[in-house]
Design a protein around this motif. Sequence first.
Motif, PDB file in Angstrom:
ATOM      1  N   LEU A 111     -32.619 -24.794  29.230  1.00 28.46           N
ATOM      2  CA  LEU A 111     -32.148 -24.584  27.865  1.00 28.46           C
ATOM      3  C   LEU A 111     -30.837 -23.807  27.912  1.00 28.46           C
ATOM      4  O   LEU A 111     -30.803 -22.655  28.355  1.00 28.46           O
ATOM      5  N   THR A 112     -29.755 -24.456  27.455  1.00 25.82           N
ATOM      6  CA  THR A 112     -28.433 -23.818  27.435  1.00 25.82           C
ATOM      7  C   THR A 112     -28.006 -23.558  26.004  1.00 25.82           C
ATOM      8  O   THR A 112     -28.092 -24.454  25.150  1.00 25.82           O
ATOM      9  N   ALA A 113     -27.541 -22.336  25.736  1.00 25.81           N
ATOM     10  CA  ALA A 113     -27.001 -21.996  24.419  1.00 25.81           C
ATOM     11  C   ALA A 113     -25.480 -21.951  24.510  1.00 25.81           C
ATOM     12  O   ALA A 113     -24.926 -21.261  25.376  1.00 25.81           O
TER      13      ALA A 113
ATOM     14  N   SER B 264     -18.395 -26.737  19.113  1.00 23.57           N
ATOM     15  CA  SER B 264     -18.749 -28.129  18.792  1.00 23.57           C
ATOM     16  C   SER B 264     -17.766 -29.104  19.420  1.00 23.57           C
ATOM     17  O   SER B 264     -18.156 -30.158  19.923  1.00 23.57           O
ATOM     18  N   THR B 265     -16.483 -28.749  19.413  1.00 25.51           N
ATOM     19  CA  THR B 265     -15.471 -29.627  20.018  1.00 25.51           C
ATOM     20  C   THR B 265     -15.767 -29.835  21.494  1.00 25.51           C
ATOM     21  O   THR B 265     -15.699 -30.961  22.004  1.00 25.51           O
ATOM     22  N   LEU B 266     -16.113 -28.760  22.183  1.00 21.30           N
ATOM     23  CA  LEU B 266     -16.372 -28.848  23.625  1.00 21.30           C
ATOM     24  C   LEU B 266     -17.548 -29.762  23.929  1.00 21.30           C
ATOM     25  O   LEU B 266     -17.426 -30.702  24.726  1.00 21.30           O
TER      26      LEU B 266
ATOM     27  N   PHE C 212     -30.621 -33.537  25.173  1.00 18.86           N
ATOM     28  CA  PHE C 212     -30.774 -33.260  23.744  1.00 18.86           C
ATOM     29  C   PHE C 212     -29.727 -32.233  23.321  1.00 18.86           C
ATOM     30  O   PHE C 212     -29.673 -31.128  23.880  1.00 18.86           O
ATOM     31  N   LEU C 213     -28.917 -32.618  22.360  1.00 18.59           N
ATOM     32  CA  LEU C 213     -27.853 -31.744  21.875  1.00 18.59           C
ATOM     33  C   LEU C 213     -28.144 -31.377  20.425  1.00 18.59           C
ATOM     34  O   LEU C 213     -28.157 -32.235  19.542  1.00 18.59           O
ATOM     35  N   PHE C 214     -28.436 -30.100  20.177  1.00 20.02           N
ATOM     36  CA  PHE C 214     -28.796 -29.624  18.842  1.00 20.02           C
ATOM     37  C   PHE C 214     -27.659 -28.787  18.260  1.00 20.02           C
ATOM     38  O   PHE C 214     -27.178 -27.855  18.906  1.00 20.02           O
ATOM     39  N   ASP C 215     -27.270 -29.112  17.029  1.00 23.12           N
ATOM     40  CA  ASP C 215     -26.246 -28.327  16.344  1.00 23.12           C
ATOM     41  C   ASP C 215     -26.938 -27.322  15.428  1.00 23.12           C
ATOM     42  O   ASP C 215     -27.490 -27.674  14.392  1.00 23.12           O
ATOM     43  N   GLU C 216     -26.953 -26.061  15.853  1.00 26.94           N
ATOM     44  CA  GLU C 216     -27.583 -24.966  15.107  1.00 26.94           C
ATOM     45  C   GLU C 216     -29.009 -25.308  14.647  1.00 26.94           C
ATOM     46  O   GLU C 216     -29.284 -25.434  13.450  1.00 26.94           O
ATOM     47  N   PRO C 217     -29.923 -25.478  15.594  1.00 25.87           N
ATOM     48  CA  PRO C 217     -31.292 -25.889  15.234  1.00 25.87           C
ATOM     49  C   PRO C 217     -32.062 -24.854  14.422  1.00 25.87           C
ATOM     50  O   PRO C 217     -33.075 -25.183  13.817  1.00 25.87           O
TER      51      PRO C 217
ATOM     52  N   ILE D 238     -26.107 -25.543  20.168  1.00 22.75           N
ATOM     53  CA  ILE D 238     -24.953 -24.802  19.656  1.00 22.75           C
ATOM     54  C   ILE D 238     -25.536 -23.805  18.668  1.00 22.75           C
ATOM     55  O   ILE D 238     -26.128 -24.200  17.667  1.00 22.75           O
ATOM     56  N   GLU D 239     -25.409 -22.520  18.950  1.00 22.70           N
ATOM     57  CA  GLU D 239     -26.233 -21.563  18.207  1.00 22.70           C
ATOM     58  C   GLU D 239     -25.535 -20.227  17.966  1.00 22.70           C
ATOM     59  O   GLU D 239     -24.784 -19.742  18.812  1.00 22.70           O
ATOM     60  N   HIS D 240     -25.796 -19.661  16.762  1.00 29.16           N
ATOM     61  CA  HIS D 240     -25.320 -18.320  16.415  1.00 29.16           C
ATOM     62  C   HIS D 240     -26.454 -17.301  16.423  1.00 29.16           C
ATOM     63  O   HIS D 240     -26.187 -16.104  16.421  1.00 29.16           O
ATOM     64  N   ASN D 241     -27.690 -17.771  16.387  1.00 30.22           N
ATOM     65  CA  ASN D 241     -28.812 -16.854  16.225  1.00 30.22           C
ATOM     66  C   ASN D 241     -29.091 -16.088  17.516  1.00 30.22           C
ATOM     67  O   ASN D 241     -29.274 -16.672  18.579  1.00 30.22           O
ATOM     68  N   LEU D 242     -29.140 -14.757  17.399  1.00 28.05           N
ATOM     69  CA  LEU D 242     -29.294 -13.896  18.575  1.00 28.05           C
ATOM     70  C   LEU D 242     -30.672 -14.039  19.215  1.00 28.05           C
ATOM     71  O   LEU D 242     -30.808 -13.970  20.439  1.00 28.05           O
ATOM     72  N   THR D 243     -31.704 -14.247  18.406  1.00 24.80           N
ATOM     73  CA  THR D 243     -33.052 -14.412  18.955  1.00 24.80           C
ATOM     74  C   THR D 243     -33.120 -15.637  19.866  1.00 24.80           C
ATOM     75  O   THR D 243     -33.695 -15.583  20.963  1.00 24.80           O
ATOM     76  N   MET D 244     -32.532 -16.741  19.423  1.00 22.27           N
ATOM     77  CA  MET D 244     -32.558 -17.959  20.245  1.00 22.27           C
ATOM     78  C   MET D 244     -31.725 -17.781  21.509  1.00 22.27           C
ATOM     79  O   MET D 244     -32.052 -18.330  22.561  1.00 22.27           O
TER      80      MET D 244
END
Length: 755
Positions: A477-479, A489-491, A663-668, A697-703
Amino acid sequence: MKPIKIIGAKQNNLKDITVEIPKHKLTVFTGRSGSGKSSLVFNTIAAESERLLNETYSTYIQNQLQHYDKPIVDRIENLPVSMIIGQDRIGGNSRSTVGTISDIYSGVRLLWSRIGTPFVGYSMDFSFNNTNGMCKTCDGLGYIEDIDLNELLHFDRSLNEDAINFPSFSPDSWRGKRYLYSGLFDNNKKLKDYTKEELDTFLYQEPFKLKNPPSNWPKTAKFEGLIYRFRRSFLINDTYEKKKFIKDVNRIVTEQVCPDCHGKRLNDKILSCKINDLNIAEFCDLTIDDEIQFLKEIMDDKAKYIIEPLVKQLEALKRIGLGYLTLSRETTTLSGGESQRIKLIRHLNSPLTDLVYIIDEPSVGLHPEDIENINQIMLSIRDKGNTVLVVEHDPDVIKIADYCVDIGPGSGSHGGEIIFTGKYNALLKADTPTGQALSRVHQFKPNVRTASDFINIEHITKNNLKDVSTRIPKGVLTAITGVAGSGKSTLVQTGLKNRADTIYIDQKPVHATNRSNLLTYLNLFDDIRNYYSKATGLTKGMFSYNSEGACPNCNGKGVIKTELAFMSDFVQVCDVCHGDRYREEVRSAKVNGYSIVDLLNLSVDEAIGVIPIDNVNKILKSVVRTGLGYMTLGQSLDTLSGGESQRVKLSRYINESVKNHLFLFDEPTTGLHEEDFYTLKRVFDYLIDQGNTVIIIEHNLTMMTYADWIVDIGPYAGFAGGKVLYSGLPKGILQVEDSLTGKHLFRYIKNESIS
């Protein structure tokens, strides 16, 4: 001051709740995803405020406005006029930009018309939507569209053999018949064998009346070449059909930068006018940060009264974390979070007071570094004498609340109750899912997975990324982290989205109407209707409320809507089917003790095993694994929250056959309560255990603390970002001095407040 009082709210899953909300305070509504927050705040409070306001207008005006049904609530007292700031994208089209939607471009045009040299025209002439200013080649769009004939046509086929490779031009369609029935072509001749004259007529002929048309040719119709018709139908305007066939349109149509204006949208005369060596288009291509600096360096006393308000508007956008945008950015490319913040900033300078501002998850799309700015905007709106209601999951937004309303305890039928009201400090001690989540201490995952291999992303140059390379580990799992606009997102989208093994799940809602439900989306309703048909002898169509089985009184809608000329539409439950949507003979036909209506009213948890079809039960179990077991099979998809929509999409892929995919998730975590993250984590673990790679792709610190690997982009947004600051095991990011993500992870693990 009397509070807003909601008495007996029963909308959707709300269980006859009564609650008081203090005025001139900032109240945050919290609770599990699907608990009923939106039902209370948007479907009850906001809807009633809008409905009552609309009723004060004349009948003519009311007919031009959106109609709001009366919410199911006994009464609401002391309700102010509402301003609703949702997550929906601003929309618009190619002619709508950040500059035009924010009205900042009006001031920019005025500035160039007053002090730009040489003088070339007045303010309106600097508009790319004005015929005096626009580039004539591209009509002010900045690009031209071209049609790829090799995609549109099968040259080795004849018209009878479906030579036109587009859905609405098949030989049996009315468009296809305009070529087959014209009498101008040999319908059995391959296109590659057409003479130049025949091909020119077929493709480029302008509309004309046929002299001796065949008998099956429509009397009033004109013949027009395929390219002429295709441009008119699918390129010139954003028509319903263009949206319907957008995948095929995108396959056939290519966009190229306009060869004359080079994407600047304006003609040479307007572009010749400059201030400090920049024309108006070059200025709008600067980031907002750079535009502020440019304007401050203009030394012209005549322009002061124009420049000062311009700088003020631009600094407001910078303050809420949008300094990386350009005024030339098309609004159609903005995320929901970016759109929401632009809408929010427009209200900051409004002189109106005593309103209730209703804001839907303002943290969406924001890095913790930017949340402090959005918090200050909301507090400023409150301090002007307004009431602010916020639906939110993010701990850093909840912390600024004057008052908290927690709804739950669970989701769907397990929610809909007020389980806490009071101040933030009291919520921390409350025995509710929100209280437990907010008081939890966080640490990095002790045992991270080891990569089986790496995916190399090499030499990406796009937007603010300049020759960027990195690597993503497989089987973990990569964040992907970094502030909004840093280039995350561009990358990943440029480097990974177009790989054959990539499954991309974004945060857009499931597009649906009230006639689509969970079973239709999962492609299970056909199997179930076949099963009911064989068991009862009724036709398959009888088990669809969109077909033969529809109640004749309400046409399968379950409600009767009466349009009243002088009032809002009156909606009541159908008194024939009682909201069940089906004919009587369908409602009474039972299989294994359940009618089709009974089945649709079952939750996913309850429905497993009721229908003895392996595929149906297998997919329903996948839905349960995403935490949506409380949803009913017949729930309309247009009632789903953002978090529910994303998990419904995800459930399609939770099965043993999906292996070796990326699997590529945008801010799940969008729309998800912190307590629902456990479900999401279990799903990610399952996908990885099946041999897949998961990237979020994530901003949430918990994740982030749950990731096996972090790739951090930054340090800032726009051209001040676009660099890979860190790539490695999560705890290593704490040592990266330039990383804003590392800074916030450090205080999060230390359980400190945002600063």
